[in-house]
Design a protein around this motif. Structure first.
Motif, PDB file in Angstrom:
ATOM      1  N   GLY A  48     140.383 -18.894 -45.256  1.00  0.00           N
ATOM      2  CA  GLY A  48     141.310 -19.930 -44.808  1.00  0.00           C
ATOM      3  C   GLY A  48     141.352 -20.017 -43.293  1.00  0.00           C
ATOM      4  N   SER A  49     141.354 -18.867 -42.661  1.00  0.00           N
ATOM      5  CA  SER A  49     141.334 -18.837 -41.199  1.00  0.00           C
ATOM      6  C   SER A  49     140.022 -19.409 -40.672  1.00  0.00           C
ATOM      7  CB  SER A  49     141.521 -17.399 -40.706  1.00  0.00           C
ATOM      8  OG  SER A  49     141.501 -17.356 -39.295  1.00  0.00           O
ATOM      9  N   PHE A  50     138.915 -19.066 -41.353  1.00  0.00           N
ATOM     10  CA  PHE A  50     137.619 -19.606 -40.951  1.00  0.00           C
ATOM     11  C   PHE A  50     137.663 -21.133 -40.939  1.00  0.00           C
ATOM     12  CE2 PHE A  50     133.657 -21.598 -42.119  1.00  0.00           C
ATOM     13  CZ  PHE A  50     132.744 -21.043 -41.233  1.00  0.00           C
ATOM     14  N   PHE A  51     138.128 -21.732 -42.041  1.00  0.00           N
ATOM     15  CA  PHE A  51     138.115 -23.185 -42.143  1.00  0.00           C
ATOM     16  C   PHE A  51     139.196 -23.840 -41.292  1.00  0.00           C
ATOM     17  CE2 PHE A  51     135.666 -22.219 -46.043  1.00  0.00           C
ATOM     18  CZ  PHE A  51     134.552 -22.988 -45.749  1.00  0.00           C
ATOM     19  N   HIS A  52     140.131 -23.065 -40.805  1.00  0.00           N
ATOM     20  CA  HIS A  52     141.089 -23.585 -39.822  1.00  0.00           C
ATOM     21  C   HIS A  52     140.385 -23.827 -38.486  1.00  0.00           C
ATOM     22  CE1 HIS A  52     144.773 -24.118 -37.522  1.00  0.00           C
ATOM     23  NE2 HIS A  52     144.338 -23.203 -36.665  1.00  0.00           N
ATOM     24  N   HIS A  53     139.427 -22.963 -38.156  1.00  0.00           N
ATOM     25  CA  HIS A  53     138.755 -23.055 -36.858  1.00  0.00           C
ATOM     26  C   HIS A  53     137.435 -23.809 -36.911  1.00  0.00           C
ATOM     27  CE1 HIS A  53     141.583 -20.396 -34.819  1.00  0.00           C
ATOM     28  NE2 HIS A  53     141.502 -19.556 -35.839  1.00  0.00           N
ATOM     29  N   PHE A  54     136.749 -23.774 -38.063  1.00  0.00           N
ATOM     30  CA  PHE A  54     135.418 -24.385 -38.172  1.00  0.00           C
ATOM     31  C   PHE A  54     135.292 -25.132 -39.491  1.00  0.00           C
ATOM     32  CE2 PHE A  54     135.025 -20.503 -35.623  1.00  0.00           C
ATOM     33  CZ  PHE A  54     134.512 -21.018 -34.442  1.00  0.00           C
ATOM     34  N   LYS A  55     134.653 -26.285 -39.449  1.00  0.00           N
ATOM     35  CA  LYS A  55     134.474 -27.077 -40.658  1.00  0.00           C
ATOM     36  C   LYS A  55     133.353 -26.543 -41.539  1.00  0.00           C
ATOM     37  CE  LYS A  55     136.035 -31.361 -38.447  1.00  0.00           C
ATOM     38  NZ  LYS A  55     135.632 -32.718 -37.992  1.00  0.00           N
ATOM     39  N   SER A  56     132.404 -25.846 -40.946  1.00  0.00           N
ATOM     40  CA  SER A  56     131.217 -25.404 -41.687  1.00  0.00           C
ATOM     41  C   SER A  56     130.566 -24.226 -40.967  1.00  0.00           C
ATOM     42  CB  SER A  56     130.203 -26.550 -41.791  1.00  0.00           C
ATOM     43  OG  SER A  56     129.730 -26.887 -40.484  1.00  0.00           O
ATOM     44  N   LYS A  57     129.621 -23.609 -41.652  1.00  0.00           N
ATOM     45  CA  LYS A  57     128.837 -22.536 -41.035  1.00  0.00           C
ATOM     46  C   LYS A  57     128.073 -23.076 -39.832  1.00  0.00           C
ATOM     47  CE  LYS A  57     124.893 -19.466 -42.086  1.00  0.00           C
ATOM     48  NZ  LYS A  57     123.937 -19.041 -43.124  1.00  0.00           N
ATOM     49  N   GLU A  58     127.504 -24.264 -39.938  1.00  0.00           N
ATOM     50  CA  GLU A  58     126.744 -24.822 -38.821  1.00  0.00           C
ATOM     51  C   GLU A  58     127.628 -25.034 -37.602  1.00  0.00           C
ATOM     52  OE1 GLU A  58     124.059 -28.738 -37.711  1.00  0.00           O
ATOM     53  OE2 GLU A  58     123.968 -27.896 -39.728  1.00  0.00           O
ATOM     54  N   GLU A  59     128.833 -25.503 -37.809  1.00  0.00           N
ATOM     55  CA  GLU A  59     129.743 -25.694 -36.666  1.00  0.00           C
ATOM     56  C   GLU A  59     130.075 -24.358 -36.014  1.00  0.00           C
ATOM     57  OE1 GLU A  59     134.292 -26.908 -36.396  1.00  0.00           O
ATOM     58  OE2 GLU A  59     133.037 -28.678 -36.761  1.00  0.00           O
ATOM     59  N   LEU A  60     130.250 -23.325 -36.838  1.00  0.00           N
ATOM     60  CA  LEU A  60     130.490 -21.987 -36.292  1.00  0.00           C
ATOM     61  C   LEU A  60     129.284 -21.517 -35.482  1.00  0.00           C
ATOM     62  CD1 LEU A  60     131.844 -19.216 -35.968  1.00  0.00           C
ATOM     63  CD2 LEU A  60     130.993 -18.626 -38.251  1.00  0.00           C
ATOM     64  N   ILE A  61     128.080 -21.721 -36.002  1.00  0.00           N
ATOM     65  CA  ILE A  61     126.882 -21.290 -35.290  1.00  0.00           C
ATOM     66  C   ILE A  61     126.778 -22.003 -33.945  1.00  0.00           C
ATOM     67  CG2 ILE A  61     124.357 -21.253 -35.323  1.00  0.00           C
ATOM     68  CD1 ILE A  61     125.639 -19.245 -37.232  1.00  0.00           C
ATOM     69  N   LEU A  62     127.076 -23.280 -33.914  1.00  0.00           N
ATOM     70  CA  LEU A  62     127.037 -24.017 -32.652  1.00  0.00           C
ATOM     71  C   LEU A  62     128.066 -23.458 -31.671  1.00  0.00           C
ATOM     72  CD1 LEU A  62     126.583 -27.646 -34.014  1.00  0.00           C
ATOM     73  CD2 LEU A  62     124.883 -26.272 -32.786  1.00  0.00           C
ATOM     74  N   GLY A  63     129.236 -23.088 -32.194  1.00  0.00           N
ATOM     75  CA  GLY A  63     130.243 -22.455 -31.343  1.00  0.00           C
ATOM     76  C   GLY A  63     129.778 -21.105 -30.839  1.00  0.00           C
ATOM     77  N   ALA A  64     129.082 -20.361 -31.715  1.00  0.00           N
ATOM     78  CA  ALA A  64     128.576 -19.042 -31.327  1.00  0.00           C
ATOM     79  C   ALA A  64     127.498 -19.173 -30.259  1.00  0.00           C
ATOM     80  CB  ALA A  64     128.031 -18.310 -32.556  1.00  0.00           C
ATOM     81  N   VAL A  65     126.653 -20.191 -30.368  1.00  0.00           N
ATOM     82  CA  VAL A  65     125.615 -20.416 -29.358  1.00  0.00           C
ATOM     83  C   VAL A  65     126.261 -20.713 -28.004  1.00  0.00           C
ATOM     84  CG1 VAL A  65     123.792 -22.006 -28.611  1.00  0.00           C
ATOM     85  CG2 VAL A  65     123.821 -21.135 -30.967  1.00  0.00           C
ATOM     86  N   GLU A  66     127.270 -21.554 -28.000  1.00  0.00           N
ATOM     87  CA  GLU A  66     127.977 -21.867 -26.751  1.00  0.00           C
ATOM     88  C   GLU A  66     128.629 -20.608 -26.168  1.00  0.00           C
ATOM     89  OE1 GLU A  66     131.473 -24.860 -25.018  1.00  0.00           O
ATOM     90  OE2 GLU A  66     130.969 -24.862 -27.157  1.00  0.00           O
ATOM     91  N   HIS A  67     129.252 -19.811 -27.038  1.00  0.00           N
ATOM     92  CA  HIS A  67     129.885 -18.560 -26.608  1.00  0.00           C
ATOM     93  C   HIS A  67     128.837 -17.606 -26.043  1.00  0.00           C
ATOM     94  CE1 HIS A  67     132.753 -15.310 -26.507  1.00  0.00           C
ATOM     95  NE2 HIS A  67     132.079 -14.602 -27.388  1.00  0.00           N
ATOM     96  N   TRP A  68     127.694 -17.497 -26.695  1.00  0.00           N
ATOM     97  CA  TRP A  68     126.594 -16.653 -26.238  1.00  0.00           C
ATOM     98  C   TRP A  68     126.103 -17.094 -24.860  1.00  0.00           C
ATOM     99  CZ3 TRP A  68     123.881 -12.323 -27.412  1.00  0.00           C
ATOM    100  CH2 TRP A  68     122.587 -12.200 -26.909  1.00  0.00           C
ATOM    101  N   ASN A  69     125.943 -18.414 -24.687  1.00  0.00           N
ATOM    102  CA  ASN A  69     125.452 -18.930 -23.412  1.00  0.00           C
ATOM    103  C   ASN A  69     126.416 -18.598 -22.269  1.00  0.00           C
ATOM    104  OD1 ASN A  69     123.152 -19.997 -24.611  1.00  0.00           O
ATOM    105  ND2 ASN A  69     124.028 -22.042 -24.844  1.00  0.00           N
ATOM    106  N   GLN A  70     127.708 -18.721 -22.537  1.00  0.00           N
ATOM    107  CA  GLN A  70     128.704 -18.389 -21.511  1.00  0.00           C
ATOM    108  C   GLN A  70     128.679 -16.897 -21.202  1.00  0.00           C
ATOM    109  OE1 GLN A  70     132.329 -19.868 -23.264  1.00  0.00           O
ATOM    110  NE2 GLN A  70     131.916 -21.986 -22.689  1.00  0.00           N
ATOM    111  N   PHE A  71     128.618 -16.082 -22.239  1.00  0.00           N
ATOM    112  CA  PHE A  71     128.609 -14.634 -22.072  1.00  0.00           C
ATOM    113  C   PHE A  71     127.375 -14.172 -21.298  1.00  0.00           C
ATOM    114  CE2 PHE A  71     126.832 -10.658 -23.886  1.00  0.00           C
ATOM    115  CZ  PHE A  71     127.745  -9.764 -23.364  1.00  0.00           C
ATOM    116  N   THR A  72     126.197 -14.632 -21.723  1.00  0.00           N
ATOM    117  CA  THR A  72     124.974 -14.169 -21.069  1.00  0.00           C
ATOM    118  C   THR A  72     124.864 -14.695 -19.640  1.00  0.00           C
ATOM    119  OG1 THR A  72     123.721 -15.981 -22.114  1.00  0.00           O
ATOM    120  CG2 THR A  72     123.679 -13.820 -23.204  1.00  0.00           C
TER     121      THR A  72
END
Length: 201
Positions: free
Chosen positions: A42-66
């Motif tokens: 439930g928390s997952f779907f509160h923040h992301f509509k799908s696995k792909e949307e989460l992955i895109l968010g993770a890529v953005e987070h990775w880019n900022q971190f690195t």
């Protein structure tokens, strides 16, 4: 100023970074991510509509971190652009002291699996990798102007070559479950850069 990320969202992003580098895109499920993050679906779907949307968010987070990691790396304080380029390779070699999933590249891992099936993920990975190369190319261009002004290579092409060596090194680290082959590849890369940017006598 960095945006404040909700704790549950951050847990999901961090869990995704770890799982994708450990087991890849296809083998990582939403259930795996929620379990690793310690949050409900439930928390997952509160923040992301799908696995792909989460992955895109993770890529953005990775880019900022690195970006922050490399901007704060010790070699950045070196005055000479040639020293910064060689210091970059040394820094990448030092990272190999961690466990294999901790030093491999999220973007390289993702793009190998998703380049045909998920164009939005491929584009996000391409943007992240190309942006990193662009920052390297700035130092390479300065170094070329000073140490090899008549060279027939471009800073961008050498930037892509550096990243190609790194991504290949990561693949061999995964294949062998050890970093030594990857480390030797980077030693050869350093020798090559020293050759095309010959130090002044």
């Amino acid at each position: 100023m960095n945006e404040i990320i909700h704790p549950s969202r951050m847990k999901l992003l961090e869990a995704t970074l770890g799982l994708i580098r450990e087991q890849g895109y296809a083998a990582t499920t939403v259930e795996d991510i929620c379990r690793r993050a310690g949050v409900s679906k439930g928390s997952f779907f509160h923040h992301f509509k799908s696995k792909e949307e989460l992955i895109l968010g993770a890529v953005e987070h990775w880019n900022q971190f690195t970006t922050e990691v490399f901007e704060q790396a010790p070699y950045q304080s070196l005055a000479d652009p040639r020293d910064r380029i060689l210091g970059y390779v040394d820094f990448r070699m030092a990272i190999l002291d961690f466990e294999v999933p901790e030093f491999t590249c999220l973007l390289g891992t993702l793009v190998q699996e998703t380049y045909q099936s998920h164009p939005s993920i491929r584009e996000a990975c391409d943007f992240g990798m190309s942006s990193h190369i662009g920052r390297l190319a700035a130092d390479l261009e300065q170094a070329r102007a000073h140490y090899a002004p008549d060279a027939d290579w471009t800073a961008e092409s050498v930037g892509y070559f550096i990243q190609a060596v790194l991504q290949g090194a990561f693949i061999f680290a995964k294949a062998k479950l050890a970093a030594e082959t990857a480390r030797e590849n980077l030693r050869h890369l350093r020798r090559y850069l020293e050759m095309i940017l010959p130090a002044e006598c």
